[in-house]
Design a protein around this motif. Structure first.
Motif, PDB file in Angstrom:
ATOM      1  N   ILE A  31       0.867  -1.180   0.000  1.00  0.00           N
ATOM      2  CA  ILE A  31       0.000   0.000   0.000  1.00  0.00           C
ATOM      3  C   ILE A  31       0.899   1.224   0.000  1.00  0.00           C
ATOM      4  CG2 ILE A  31      -1.793   1.272   1.190  1.00  0.00           C
ATOM      5  CD1 ILE A  31      -2.770  -1.329   2.370  1.00  0.00           C
ATOM      6  N   ASN A  32       0.802   2.006  -1.039  1.00  0.00           N
ATOM      7  CA  ASN A  32       1.709   3.124  -1.224  1.00  0.00           C
ATOM      8  C   ASN A  32       1.255   4.367  -0.478  1.00  0.00           C
ATOM      9  OD1 ASN A  32       1.387   1.544  -4.093  1.00  0.00           O
ATOM     10  ND2 ASN A  32       3.493   1.820  -3.452  1.00  0.00           N
ATOM     11  N   ALA A  33      -0.042   4.579  -0.453  1.00  0.00           N
ATOM     12  CA  ALA A  33      -0.586   5.736   0.244  1.00  0.00           C
ATOM     13  C   ALA A  33      -2.026   5.442   0.605  1.00  0.00           C
ATOM     14  CB  ALA A  33      -0.504   6.986  -0.622  1.00  0.00           C
ATOM     15  N   MET A  34      -2.463   6.001   1.703  1.00  0.00           N
ATOM     16  CA  MET A  34      -3.858   5.884   2.109  1.00  0.00           C
ATOM     17  C   MET A  34      -4.326   7.247   2.580  1.00  0.00           C
ATOM     18  SD  MET A  34      -4.089   2.225   4.106  1.00  0.00           S
ATOM     19  CE  MET A  34      -5.833   1.958   3.737  1.00  0.00           C
ATOM     20  N   GLY A  35      -5.601   7.493   2.391  1.00  0.00           N
ATOM     21  CA  GLY A  35      -6.087   8.801   2.807  1.00  0.00           C
ATOM     22  C   GLY A  35      -7.596   8.851   2.879  1.00  0.00           C
ATOM     23  N   TRP A  36      -8.058  10.035   3.201  1.00  0.00           N
ATOM     24  CA  TRP A  36      -9.490  10.287   3.337  1.00  0.00           C
ATOM     25  C   TRP A  36      -9.875  11.512   2.520  1.00  0.00           C
ATOM     26  CZ3 TRP A  36     -12.639   6.981   5.917  1.00  0.00           C
ATOM     27  CH2 TRP A  36     -12.028   6.060   6.769  1.00  0.00           C
ATOM     28  N   TYR A  37     -10.987  11.373   1.824  1.00  0.00           N
ATOM     29  CA  TYR A  37     -11.606  12.474   1.119  1.00  0.00           C
ATOM     30  C   TYR A  37     -13.024  12.643   1.666  1.00  0.00           C
ATOM     31  CZ  TYR A  37      -7.925  12.436  -2.438  1.00  0.00           C
ATOM     32  OH  TYR A  37      -6.717  12.525  -3.093  1.00  0.00           O
ATOM     33  N   MET A  51      -1.672   9.918   3.935  1.00  0.00           N
ATOM     34  CA  MET A  51      -0.404   9.480   4.512  1.00  0.00           C
ATOM     35  C   MET A  51       0.279   8.531   3.547  1.00  0.00           C
ATOM     36  SD  MET A  51       0.340   7.459   8.092  1.00  0.00           S
ATOM     37  CE  MET A  51       0.296   8.909   9.154  1.00  0.00           C
ATOM     38  N   THR A  52       1.550   8.769   3.276  1.00  0.00           N
ATOM     39  CA  THR A  52       2.303   7.889   2.389  1.00  0.00           C
ATOM     40  C   THR A  52       2.848   6.696   3.174  1.00  0.00           C
ATOM     41  OG1 THR A  52       4.415   8.967   2.809  1.00  0.00           O
ATOM     42  CG2 THR A  52       3.018   9.930   1.081  1.00  0.00           C
ATOM     43  N   SER A  53       3.467   5.778   2.450  1.00  0.00           N
ATOM     44  CA  SER A  53       4.056   4.607   3.098  1.00  0.00           C
ATOM     45  C   SER A  53       5.208   4.992   4.023  1.00  0.00           C
ATOM     46  CB  SER A  53       4.542   3.607   2.046  1.00  0.00           C
ATOM     47  OG  SER A  53       5.463   4.240   1.170  1.00  0.00           O
ATOM     48  N   SER A  54       5.800   6.147   3.794  1.00  0.00           N
ATOM     49  CA  SER A  54       6.870   6.634   4.672  1.00  0.00           C
ATOM     50  C   SER A  54       6.327   7.520   5.783  1.00  0.00           C
ATOM     51  CB  SER A  54       7.904   7.418   3.855  1.00  0.00           C
ATOM     52  OG  SER A  54       7.295   8.529   3.227  1.00  0.00           O
ATOM     53  N   GLU A  55       4.982   7.540   5.900  1.00  0.00           N
ATOM     54  CA  GLU A  55       4.274   8.247   6.965  1.00  0.00           C
ATOM     55  C   GLU A  55       4.355   9.760   6.843  1.00  0.00           C
ATOM     56  OE1 GLU A  55       5.121   6.693  10.811  1.00  0.00           O
ATOM     57  OE2 GLU A  55       4.336   4.713  10.329  1.00  0.00           O
ATOM     58  N   SER A  56       4.638  10.241   5.663  1.00  0.00           N
ATOM     59  CA  SER A  56       4.493  11.667   5.401  1.00  0.00           C
ATOM     60  C   SER A  56       3.006  11.982   5.299  1.00  0.00           C
ATOM     61  CB  SER A  56       5.186  12.024   4.098  1.00  0.00           C
ATOM     62  OG  SER A  56       4.933  13.369   3.738  1.00  0.00           O
ATOM     63  N   THR A  57       2.577  13.091   5.909  1.00  0.00           N
ATOM     64  CA  THR A  57       1.153  13.411   5.945  1.00  0.00           C
ATOM     65  C   THR A  57       0.854  14.732   5.242  1.00  0.00           C
ATOM     66  OG1 THR A  57       1.389  14.494   8.092  1.00  0.00           O
ATOM     67  CG2 THR A  57       0.772  12.156   8.099  1.00  0.00           C
ATOM     68  N   ASN A  58      -0.401  14.840   4.833  1.00  0.00           N
ATOM     69  CA  ASN A  58      -0.889  16.041   4.184  1.00  0.00           C
ATOM     70  C   ASN A  58      -2.316  16.256   4.651  1.00  0.00           C
ATOM     71  OD1 ASN A  58      -1.056  18.244   2.422  1.00  0.00           O
ATOM     72  ND2 ASN A  58      -1.861  16.982   0.767  1.00  0.00           N
ATOM     73  N   TYR A  59      -2.625  17.470   5.077  1.00  0.00           N
ATOM     74  CA  TYR A  59      -3.961  17.775   5.584  1.00  0.00           C
ATOM     75  C   TYR A  59      -4.552  18.976   4.855  1.00  0.00           C
ATOM     76  CZ  TYR A  59      -2.947  14.905   9.721  1.00  0.00           C
ATOM     77  OH  TYR A  59      -2.630  13.869  10.576  1.00  0.00           O
ATOM     78  N   PHE A  67      -7.911  17.171  13.020  1.00  0.00           N
ATOM     79  CA  PHE A  67      -7.961  15.796  12.529  1.00  0.00           C
ATOM     80  C   PHE A  67      -6.556  15.214  12.511  1.00  0.00           C
ATOM     81  CE2 PHE A  67     -11.966  16.147   9.608  1.00  0.00           C
ATOM     82  CZ  PHE A  67     -12.679  16.699  10.656  1.00  0.00           C
ATOM     83  N   THR A  68      -6.475  13.904  12.755  1.00  0.00           N
ATOM     84  CA  THR A  68      -5.190  13.207  12.703  1.00  0.00           C
ATOM     85  C   THR A  68      -5.357  11.903  11.933  1.00  0.00           C
ATOM     86  OG1 THR A  68      -4.541  14.124  14.853  1.00  0.00           O
ATOM     87  CG2 THR A  68      -3.306  12.226  14.035  1.00  0.00           C
ATOM     88  N   ILE A  69      -4.502  11.710  10.946  1.00  0.00           N
ATOM     89  CA  ILE A  69      -4.516  10.464  10.181  1.00  0.00           C
ATOM     90  C   ILE A  69      -3.407   9.564  10.706  1.00  0.00           C
ATOM     91  CG2 ILE A  69      -2.987  11.367   8.369  1.00  0.00           C
ATOM     92  CD1 ILE A  69      -4.625   9.675   6.354  1.00  0.00           C
ATOM     93  N   SER A  70      -3.699   8.263  10.751  1.00  0.00           N
ATOM     94  CA  SER A  70      -2.693   7.299  11.192  1.00  0.00           C
ATOM     95  C   SER A  70      -2.905   5.989  10.441  1.00  0.00           C
ATOM     96  CB  SER A  70      -2.770   7.075  12.704  1.00  0.00           C
ATOM     97  OG  SER A  70      -4.032   6.577  13.079  1.00  0.00           O
ATOM     98  N   ARG A  71      -1.884   5.141  10.461  1.00  0.00           N
ATOM     99  CA  ARG A  71      -1.954   3.858   9.757  1.00  0.00           C
ATOM    100  C   ARG A  71      -1.456   2.745  10.652  1.00  0.00           C
ATOM    101  NH1 ARG A  71       0.523   4.427   3.690  1.00  0.00           N
ATOM    102  NH2 ARG A  71       0.545   2.154   3.928  1.00  0.00           N
ATOM    103  N   ASP A  72      -2.063   1.575  10.462  1.00  0.00           N
ATOM    104  CA  ASP A  72      -1.562   0.342  11.054  1.00  0.00           C
ATOM    105  C   ASP A  72      -1.206  -0.556   9.874  1.00  0.00           C
ATOM    106  OD1 ASP A  72      -1.168  -2.186  12.155  1.00  0.00           O
ATOM    107  OD2 ASP A  72      -2.650  -1.870  13.716  1.00  0.00           O
ATOM    108  N   ASN A  73       0.067  -0.584   9.523  1.00  0.00           N
ATOM    109  CA  ASN A  73       0.478  -1.317   8.324  1.00  0.00           C
ATOM    110  C   ASN A  73       0.251  -2.815   8.461  1.00  0.00           C
ATOM    111  OD1 ASN A  73       1.292   1.002   6.884  1.00  0.00           O
ATOM    112  ND2 ASN A  73       3.256   1.014   7.951  1.00  0.00           N
TER     113      ASN A  73
END
Length: 120
Positions: A31-37, A51-59, A67-73
């Protein structure tokens, strides 16, 4: 086949909190990137957070600090913690993921959407 399944939407009062979850399953290699629209009535779909696979975020500017985005790989899951919700946050929220599958194809997938309503 890849599926994204969202959960966690609902009705909340202004100032309240909700946590959205999106789990990806199927023929996933990475999974390369995940996000919310989100898409509010009468408006175009807009990026909320990613959030990218390297955990770089964009809001989006409208949600920064709330709001906070997070991932459980390990679970192929992305979360969106939404605090200090406002009526203008009311929308259908869609999960989005860029996934490489077993055929080595990289595609963008969308969830079915989960409705968030902020109202007193």
């Amino acid at each position: 086949q890849v599926q994204l399944v969202e959960s966690g939407g609902g009705l909340v009062q202004p100032g309240g909190s909700l946590r959205l979850s999106c789990a990806a399953s199927g023929s996933i290699v990475s999974i390369n990137a995940m996000g919310w629209y989100r898409q509010a009535p009468g408006k175009e779909r807009e990026l909320v957070a990613a959030m990218t696979s390297s955990e770089s975020t964009n809001y989006a500017d409208s949600v920064k600090g709330r709001f906070t985005i997070s991932r459980d790989n390990a679970k192929n899951t992305v979360y969106l913690q939404m605090n200090s919700l406002k009526p203008e946050d009311t929308a259908v929220y869609y999960c989005n993921a860029v996934i490489t599958d077993y055929h080595n194809y990289r595609r963008t997938y969308w969830g079915q959407g989960t409705r968030v309503t902020v109202s007193s």
